[in-house]
Design a protein around this motif. Sequence first.
Motif, short mmCIF file in Angstrom:
data_model
loop_
_atom_site.label_atom_id
_atom_site.label_comp_id
_atom_site.label_asym_id
_atom_site.label_seq_id
_atom_site.Cartn_x
_atom_site.Cartn_y
_atom_site.Cartn_z
N GLY A 248 -23.45 -17.42 68.23
CA GLY A 248 -23.99 -16.63 67.12
C GLY A 248 -25.13 -15.80 67.67
N ILE A 249 -25.65 -14.90 66.87
CA ILE A 249 -26.77 -14.09 67.33
C ILE A 249 -27.71 -13.82 66.16
CG2 ILE A 249 -25.73 -11.79 66.98
CD1 ILE A 249 -26.86 -11.08 69.86
N GLY A 250 -28.95 -13.46 66.46
CA GLY A 250 -29.93 -13.21 65.39
C GLY A 250 -30.13 -14.49 64.59
N GLY A 251 -30.03 -14.37 63.28
CA GLY A 251 -30.24 -15.53 62.42
C GLY A 251 -29.20 -16.62 62.65
N SER A 252 -28.07 -16.27 63.22
CA SER A 252 -27.02 -17.26 63.46
C SER A 252 -27.21 -17.94 64.82
CB SER A 252 -25.65 -16.58 63.38
OG SER A 252 -25.50 -15.97 62.12
N ASP A 253 -28.33 -17.66 65.46
CA ASP A 253 -28.64 -18.26 66.76
C ASP A 253 -30.09 -18.76 66.81
OD1 ASP A 253 -28.43 -18.58 69.80
OD2 ASP A 253 -30.02 -17.08 69.64
N LYS B 85 -22.47 -14.75 59.74
CA LYS B 85 -22.38 -14.50 58.30
C LYS B 85 -21.24 -13.52 58.01
CE LYS B 85 -25.03 -12.74 54.41
NZ LYS B 85 -26.31 -12.25 53.90
N THR B 86 -21.20 -12.44 58.76
CA THR B 86 -20.21 -11.39 58.51
C THR B 86 -18.89 -11.63 59.24
OG1 THR B 86 -21.13 -10.20 60.37
CG2 THR B 86 -21.96 -9.61 58.18
N PHE B 87 -18.95 -12.36 60.33
CA PHE B 87 -17.81 -12.57 61.23
C PHE B 87 -17.28 -11.24 61.77
CE2 PHE B 87 -14.58 -15.50 62.93
CZ PHE B 87 -15.38 -16.61 63.08
N THR B 88 -18.18 -10.29 61.92
CA THR B 88 -17.79 -9.00 62.51
C THR B 88 -18.75 -8.62 63.63
OG1 THR B 88 -19.15 -7.84 60.91
CG2 THR B 88 -16.82 -8.08 60.34
N THR B 89 -19.81 -9.38 63.82
CA THR B 89 -20.85 -8.98 64.77
C THR B 89 -20.27 -8.92 66.18
OG1 THR B 89 -22.45 -10.02 63.34
CG2 THR B 89 -23.18 -9.58 65.59
N LEU B 90 -20.47 -7.76 66.81
CA LEU B 90 -19.84 -7.47 68.10
C LEU B 90 -20.09 -8.59 69.13
CD1 LEU B 90 -18.82 -4.86 70.04
CD2 LEU B 90 -21.16 -5.19 70.83
N GLY C 175 -29.91 -14.58 53.54
CA GLY C 175 -30.08 -13.61 54.63
C GLY C 175 -29.95 -14.31 55.97
N GLY C 176 -29.45 -13.60 56.99
CA GLY C 176 -29.25 -14.22 58.30
C GLY C 176 -30.49 -14.95 58.81
N ARG C 177 -31.64 -14.30 58.70
CA ARG C 177 -32.87 -14.91 59.25
C ARG C 177 -33.43 -15.99 58.35
NH1 ARG C 177 -33.14 -9.67 57.87
NH2 ARG C 177 -34.61 -8.97 56.27
N TYR C 178 -32.79 -16.20 57.20
CA TYR C 178 -33.21 -17.25 56.27
C TYR C 178 -32.12 -18.32 56.16
CZ TYR C 178 -36.80 -13.88 54.96
OH TYR C 178 -37.85 -13.00 54.98
N GLN D 148 -40.16 -14.26 65.27
CA GLN D 148 -40.09 -12.81 65.49
C GLN D 148 -39.03 -12.18 64.61
OE1 GLN D 148 -39.75 -12.42 69.78
NE2 GLN D 148 -41.90 -11.88 69.84
N GLN D 149 -37.86 -12.80 64.55
CA GLN D 149 -36.84 -12.21 63.68
C GLN D 149 -37.24 -12.36 62.21
OE1 GLN D 149 -33.03 -14.06 63.10
NE2 GLN D 149 -32.08 -12.16 62.41
N LEU D 150 -37.71 -13.56 61.87
CA LEU D 150 -38.07 -13.81 60.47
C LEU D 150 -39.09 -12.78 59.97
CD1 LEU D 150 -37.89 -15.69 57.97
CD2 LEU D 150 -39.87 -16.89 58.89
N MET E 286 -40.34 -9.88 61.69
CA MET E 286 -40.23 -8.45 62.03
C MET E 286 -38.99 -7.79 61.45
SD MET E 286 -42.06 -9.10 65.62
CE MET E 286 -41.47 -7.87 66.69
N GLU E 287 -37.89 -8.55 61.34
CA GLU E 287 -36.72 -7.96 60.68
C GLU E 287 -36.99 -7.87 59.17
OE1 GLU E 287 -32.50 -9.64 60.68
OE2 GLU E 287 -32.39 -8.32 62.41
N SER E 288 -37.84 -8.75 58.69
CA SER E 288 -38.14 -8.74 57.24
C SER E 288 -39.12 -7.64 56.87
CB SER E 288 -38.73 -10.09 56.81
OG SER E 288 -37.78 -11.12 56.97
#
Length: 543
Positions: free
Chosen positions: A155-160, A210-215, A270-273, A352-354, A356-358
């Motif tokens: 996973g990546i981002g919130g999924s990692d 979450k989306t199952f489309t992330t590259l 949300g991914g980061r949540y 950082q993601q939580l 700064m992405e927010s």
Amino acid sequence: MTDQITPLASRPAWKALQQHAETLRPQHLREIFQADPTRGERFTAQACGLFLDYSKNRITDETLRLLIELAKESGLRERAEAMFTGEKINTTENRAVLHVALRAPRSESILVDGEDVVPGVHQVLDKMAAFAEQVRSGAWLGYTGKPIRNVINIGIGGSDLGPVMAYEALRHYSQRDLNFRFVSNVDSTDFAEAVHELNPEETLFLVASKTFTTLETMTNAHSARAWTLGQLKQTEAIARHFVAISTNAEAVSNFGIDTANMFGFWDWVGGRYSMDSAIGLSTMIAIGPENFRAMLDGFHAMDVHFRTAPLEQNLPVLLGLLAVWYNDFFNAQTVAILPYEQYLKRFPAYLQQLTMESNGKHVSLNGTPVTTDTGPIYWGEPGTNGQHSFYQLIHQGTRLIPCDFIGFYKSINPLGRHHDMLMANVFAQAEALAFGKTAAEVRAEGVAEALVPHKVFEGNRPSNTLLAERLTPYTLGTLVALYEHSVFTQGAIWSIDSFDQWGVELGKVLATRILGEIESASEPPLAHDTSTSNLIRLYRSHK
Ligand code: F6P
């Protein structure tokens, strides 16, 4: 709700804070402490097992009063209530923001579009628990009949970031005969190293998206599939070695994962949540369902505190308001997160993601440009390592860097004097930052005059100190929710949408286009700027 925004500059408390900041900026924490001998005990708050000392901030009672006033004028309470009751406060995506529902007890009910979402949350948690127990006990067998020994989250981002952080933070509570690895980067090295020396027969992949489309995630998942089938040959093996965590059942099934092996969540997470949703399956397998539930209890305790405690004693509100104070009135551009707990080594990266992405947003909820700086840069490293690296700049550099120190009364791995030394450093750093060392004090030590300026510590550098008994699953839940709601508080003051992330889109679209150009068999026409076109040509000629 978006129509009712009063521009920040027109809020009376904002104007008052601007004036107040003028009078406070020249004051040194030394004077502020001298003027108030009870300050160290008074400027503290506690909740859910966390103790916050915020006395070493460049604030007075008046600052606090005005900041609280600002929170009220900004509708913080109303906005928080709107979140807790399932209103679609993520307006640009027309979504509710209900990570708080992920840790709501079974007895609660939270309605989204008239439907109670809490039973669904517990259904998924129960399904996760049953699966986690199977893997932990060795009952879940791979295709060739061997128990699972390796669990790899893709996973990546919130999924990692949440899963990695939580695994590292709670490693002490984890089942040690299982190996956990995390693959996120599309850089093939990440995948290659994660599966190095592993046996596909004993390896389970959790594809978290979450989306199952992330590259990145889909690319890694396909490589994992190929790696597994490289040894196990039969596509039926996939069902024993892959599970999916997603909101997109169709894409999961198209990938070839049986939706019976899918753990769902919802667009209002949300991914980061999402680390406490099904995205936390790796955490649950590692620490077991009971510990995972304890973590959820910690989250929930902080949710209740945030929702109900008076603003003056509300930990996330205080942290959030202080972040706004330095960001907007002291031109501080960053916040350092300094956990004095080795197990929290990935906590700053997670934050950082939580944060700064927010809150990295340039327009307010109604689409007009913000009139003040928003989201500060969060960064950090665990103590004491940071002390021997970047603390020099925090102590004697030219920038103001508010710090959050995080420490624990008890070590999970007590060893001789280690923990006392560690904690002595927490208190010493916060003291040195606040009070510094004057030229007179340096001279009194007999330092040569030429060196005096170099050895002066200006001080007046603010920090918070957060203390808790011991790092447990419950404590981790309280800590993460503390920062989630601090982010919320900041976003409410700035009247921005803390729950969308349009800023990640442009790069994704351009990368897709450039990938086509890089892979094109014939020389593609390149219509980029001259720099980008030249870089693509150069890469094509070398690859
Ligand atoms: O970076 C953008 C983002 O959408 C994050 O918000 C999210 O956590 C991450 O990508 C991963 O998304 P997904 O879980 O859908 O793969």
